[in-house]
Design a protein around this motif. Structure first.
Motif, PDB file in Angstrom:
ATOM      1  N   ASP A  21       0.803  -1.221   0.000  1.00 24.83           N
ATOM      2  CA  ASP A  21       0.000   0.000   0.000  1.00 24.83           C
ATOM      3  C   ASP A  21       0.841   1.279   0.000  1.00 24.83           C
ATOM      4  O   ASP A  21       0.420   2.304   0.512  1.00 24.83           O
ATOM      5  N   LEU A  22       2.022   1.227  -0.584  1.00 27.33           N
ATOM      6  CA  LEU A  22       2.881   2.414  -0.613  1.00 27.33           C
ATOM      7  C   LEU A  22       2.265   3.517  -1.467  1.00 27.33           C
ATOM      8  O   LEU A  22       1.662   3.248  -2.506  1.00 27.33           O
ATOM      9  N   THR A  23       2.449   4.743  -1.032  1.00 30.94           N
ATOM     10  CA  THR A  23       1.980   5.887  -1.811  1.00 30.94           C
ATOM     11  C   THR A  23       3.128   6.427  -2.653  1.00 30.94           C
ATOM     12  O   THR A  23       4.301   6.156  -2.369  1.00 30.94           O
ATOM     13  N   ALA A  24       2.795   7.196  -3.672  1.00 29.74           N
ATOM     14  CA  ALA A  24       3.819   7.813  -4.516  1.00 29.74           C
ATOM     15  C   ALA A  24       4.716   8.715  -3.661  1.00 29.74           C
ATOM     16  O   ALA A  24       5.940   8.742  -3.858  1.00 29.74           O
ATOM     17  N   LYS A  25       4.143   9.417  -2.707  1.00 24.11           N
ATOM     18  CA  LYS A  25       4.919  10.311  -1.839  1.00 24.11           C
ATOM     19  C   LYS A  25       5.987   9.533  -1.061  1.00 24.11           C
ATOM     20  O   LYS A  25       7.131   9.973  -0.960  1.00 24.11           O
ATOM     21  N   GLU A  26       5.613   8.366  -0.537  1.00 22.06           N
ATOM     22  CA  GLU A  26       6.576   7.533   0.201  1.00 22.06           C
ATOM     23  C   GLU A  26       7.694   7.040  -0.712  1.00 22.06           C
ATOM     24  O   GLU A  26       8.863   7.026  -0.332  1.00 22.06           O
ATOM     25  N   ARG A  27       7.329   6.629  -1.906  1.00 20.76           N
ATOM     26  CA  ARG A  27       8.340   6.148  -2.862  1.00 20.76           C
ATOM     27  C   ARG A  27       9.253   7.275  -3.318  1.00 20.76           C
ATOM     28  O   ARG A  27      10.457   7.107  -3.431  1.00 20.76           O
ATOM     29  N   TYR A  28       8.665   8.447  -3.590  1.00 19.11           N
ATOM     30  CA  TYR A  28       9.486   9.590  -3.994  1.00 19.11           C
ATOM     31  C   TYR A  28      10.492   9.934  -2.897  1.00 19.11           C
ATOM     32  O   TYR A  28      11.657  10.197  -3.167  1.00 19.11           O
ATOM     33  N   PHE A  29      10.030   9.922  -1.653  1.00 16.67           N
ATOM     34  CA  PHE A  29      10.937  10.239  -0.553  1.00 16.67           C
ATOM     35  C   PHE A  29      12.069   9.225  -0.479  1.00 16.67           C
ATOM     36  O   PHE A  29      13.235   9.586  -0.323  1.00 16.67           O
ATOM     37  N   SER A  30      11.748   7.945  -0.606  1.00 16.80           N
ATOM     38  CA  SER A  30      12.774   6.903  -0.560  1.00 16.80           C
ATOM     39  C   SER A  30      13.752   7.033  -1.726  1.00 16.80           C
ATOM     40  O   SER A  30      14.965   6.903  -1.550  1.00 16.80           O
ATOM     41  N   MET A  31      13.233   7.304  -2.918  1.00 16.59           N
ATOM     42  CA  MET A  31      14.102   7.465  -4.092  1.00 16.59           C
ATOM     43  C   MET A  31      15.028   8.672  -3.906  1.00 16.59           C
ATOM     44  O   MET A  31      16.229   8.601  -4.190  1.00 16.59           O
ATOM     45  N   PHE A  32      14.472   9.777  -3.413  1.00 11.48           N
ATOM     46  CA  PHE A  32      15.260  10.982  -3.182  1.00 11.48           C
ATOM     47  C   PHE A  32      16.327  10.720  -2.119  1.00 11.48           C
ATOM     48  O   PHE A  32      17.494  11.088  -2.277  1.00 11.48           O
ATOM     49  N   LEU A  33      15.934  10.066  -1.019  1.00 11.63           N
ATOM     50  CA  LEU A  33      16.867   9.768   0.061  1.00 11.63           C
ATOM     51  C   LEU A  33      17.985   8.843  -0.424  1.00 11.63           C
ATOM     52  O   LEU A  33      19.157   9.060  -0.101  1.00 11.63           O
ATOM     53  N   ASP A  34      17.647   7.824  -1.203  1.00 18.76           N
ATOM     54  CA  ASP A  34      18.672   6.957  -1.799  1.00 18.76           C
ATOM     55  C   ASP A  34      19.673   7.776  -2.601  1.00 18.76           C
ATOM     56  O   ASP A  34      20.887   7.598  -2.487  1.00 18.76           O
ATOM     57  N   HIS A  35      19.146   8.657  -3.428  1.00 16.88           N
ATOM     58  CA  HIS A  35      19.997   9.478  -4.290  1.00 16.88           C
ATOM     59  C   HIS A  35      20.920  10.379  -3.455  1.00 16.88           C
ATOM     60  O   HIS A  35      22.117  10.466  -3.727  1.00 16.88           O
ATOM     61  N   VAL A  36      20.369  11.017  -2.430  1.00 17.71           N
ATOM     62  CA  VAL A  36      21.161  11.902  -1.581  1.00 17.71           C
ATOM     63  C   VAL A  36      22.245  11.107  -0.851  1.00 17.71           C
ATOM     64  O   VAL A  36      23.409  11.522  -0.805  1.00 17.71           O
ATOM     65  N   ILE A  37      21.883   9.968  -0.274  1.00 21.82           N
ATOM     66  CA  ILE A  37      22.852   9.146   0.465  1.00 21.82           C
ATOM     67  C   ILE A  37      23.959   8.658  -0.460  1.00 21.82           C
ATOM     68  O   ILE A  37      25.144   8.757  -0.135  1.00 21.82           O
ATOM     69  N   LEU A  38      23.593   8.132  -1.620  1.00 21.64           N
ATOM     70  CA  LEU A  38      24.599   7.607  -2.534  1.00 21.64           C
ATOM     71  C   LEU A  38      25.486   8.715  -3.102  1.00 21.64           C
ATOM     72  O   LEU A  38      26.708   8.558  -3.162  1.00 21.64           O
ATOM     73  N   CYS A  39      24.885   9.810  -3.503  1.00 24.55           N
ATOM     74  CA  CYS A  39      25.687  10.921  -4.033  1.00 24.55           C
ATOM     75  C   CYS A  39      26.584  11.513  -2.945  1.00 24.55           C
ATOM     76  O   CYS A  39      27.747  11.825  -3.192  1.00 24.55           O
ATOM     77  N   GLY A  40      26.045  11.649  -1.748  1.00 27.56           N
ATOM     78  CA  GLY A  40      26.830  12.173  -0.636  1.00 27.56           C
ATOM     79  C   GLY A  40      27.992  11.277  -0.254  1.00 27.56           C
ATOM     80  O   GLY A  40      29.012  11.745   0.244  1.00 27.56           O
ATOM     81  N   THR A  41      27.846   9.998  -0.495  1.00 26.92           N
ATOM     82  CA  THR A  41      28.902   9.035  -0.193  1.00 26.92           C
ATOM     83  C   THR A  41      29.883   8.902  -1.356  1.00 26.92           C
ATOM     84  O   THR A  41      31.094   8.853  -1.152  1.00 26.92           O
ATOM     85  N   ASN A 109      17.616  -1.662 -11.380  1.00 26.89           N
ATOM     86  CA  ASN A 109      18.267  -0.354 -11.346  1.00 26.89           C
ATOM     87  C   ASN A 109      18.957   0.011 -12.651  1.00 26.89           C
ATOM     88  O   ASN A 109      19.544   1.088 -12.752  1.00 26.89           O
ATOM     89  N   LEU A 110      18.888  -0.847 -13.646  1.00 25.32           N
ATOM     90  CA  LEU A 110      19.500  -0.530 -14.941  1.00 25.32           C
ATOM     91  C   LEU A 110      18.826   0.658 -15.618  1.00 25.32           C
ATOM     92  O   LEU A 110      19.380   1.249 -16.545  1.00 25.32           O
ATOM     93  N   THR A 111      17.657   1.020 -15.156  1.00 25.64           N
ATOM     94  CA  THR A 111      16.930   2.152 -15.755  1.00 25.64           C
ATOM     95  C   THR A 111      17.317   3.493 -15.125  1.00 25.64           C
ATOM     96  O   THR A 111      16.690   4.512 -15.422  1.00 25.64           O
ATOM     97  N   ILE A 112      18.341   3.518 -14.310  1.00 29.53           N
ATOM     98  CA  ILE A 112      18.778   4.766 -13.683  1.00 29.53           C
ATOM     99  C   ILE A 112      19.072   5.862 -14.714  1.00 29.53           C
ATOM    100  O   ILE A 112      18.741   7.022 -14.482  1.00 29.53           O
ATOM    101  N   PRO A 113      19.640   5.544 -15.890  1.00 27.58           N
ATOM    102  CA  PRO A 113      19.859   6.625 -16.868  1.00 27.58           C
ATOM    103  C   PRO A 113      18.562   7.325 -17.321  1.00 27.58           C
ATOM    104  O   PRO A 113      18.622   8.449 -17.808  1.00 27.58           O
ATOM    105  N   VAL A 114      17.427   6.687 -17.141  1.00 23.79           N
ATOM    106  CA  VAL A 114      16.140   7.325 -17.496  1.00 23.79           C
ATOM    107  C   VAL A 114      15.338   7.592 -16.213  1.00 23.79           C
ATOM    108  O   VAL A 114      14.137   7.403 -16.157  1.00 23.79           O
ATOM    109  N   TRP A 115      16.053   8.075 -15.201  1.00 17.57           N
ATOM    110  CA  TRP A 115      15.472   8.273 -13.883  1.00 17.57           C
ATOM    111  C   TRP A 115      14.279   9.209 -13.913  1.00 17.57           C
ATOM    112  O   TRP A 115      13.306   9.008 -13.176  1.00 17.57           O
ATOM    113  N   LEU A 116      14.317  10.222 -14.737  1.00 26.84           N
ATOM    114  CA  LEU A 116      13.187  11.154 -14.796  1.00 26.84           C
ATOM    115  C   LEU A 116      11.907  10.449 -15.257  1.00 26.84           C
ATOM    116  O   LEU A 116      10.814  10.727 -14.752  1.00 26.84           O
TER     117      LEU A 116
END
Length: 192
Positions: A21-41, A109-116
């Motif tokens: 029952d995940l919402t788009a908002k929850e998924r967006y937050f997780s995707m954004f957080l993943d991106h921030v953590i990985l880029c920050g690292t 995750n192979l679709t990362i190049p088309v992340w948008l």
């Protein structure tokens, strides 16, 4: 709906242990957080490598391969990246209902190049990106865990042929996507 302590040891045993029952908002937050953590690292490592080896295209290529391989493999420990642990999400195999294998986690995750495009897709189907359709996976709600729990999983992880294959897929894909650009740069460097 709030996350419940669904899992005792962060391993899913059946489809009764997660909530779809995940919402788009929850998924967006997780995707954004993943991106921030990985880029920050990973970005500091790339910059450090660049400044230490300013004249080596080969080192740049190795850094690119390493960084992108880590990004593609972010979910491979029990289907949970650091962000998914914090937000109470897990990548599962659609057929078995168990955490997705290392290979399926890389394939999704192979679709990362088309992340948008993936971001738009999550707005339509929050638990299933385009990459999930390719891999036969989906993201569902599970219990939250501290992000540092990934270190416990790393300590207890037993490498398998699936890990080797997933890393080969990630490295091969990285070379396919970025290699031609770096190869041209290396050739120009050699000819100069």
């Amino acid at each position: 709906m709030t996350n419940k302590d669904i899992l005792d040891d962060l391993t899913i045993f059946s489809s009764e242990n997660y909530q779809d029952d995940l919402t788009a908002k929850e998924r967006y937050f997780s995707m954004f957080l993943d991106h921030v953590i990985l880029c920050g690292t990973l970005l500091p490592l790339i910059f450090l490598g660049y400044f230490l080896n300013q004249n080596s295209q080969f080192v740049d290529l190795l850094l690119l391969i390493s960084t992108f391989t880590i990004y593609l493999s972010k979910d491979f420990l029990k289907g949970r990246s650091v962000a998914k642990r914090i937000t109470g999400q897990v990548v599962i195999d659609q057929i078995t209902g168990l955490p997705a294998s290392e290979i399926k986690c890389v394939i999704r995750n192979l679709t990362i190049p088309v992340w948008l495009i993936e971001i738009i897709g999550v707005g339509v189907t929050p638990n299933k990106r385009i990459g999930d359709s390719l891999a036969g996976t989906k993201v569902v709600r599970t219990s939250k865990a501290p992000g540092i729990s990934i270190f416990t999983d790393i300590k207890t992880y037993r490498p398998s042929i699936k890990l080797l294959l997933s890393l080969l897929i990630a490295i091969g894909y990285t070379l396919l996507v970025f290699g031609p650009f770096d190869m041209v740069s290396m050739l120009q460097e050699m000819l100069a």
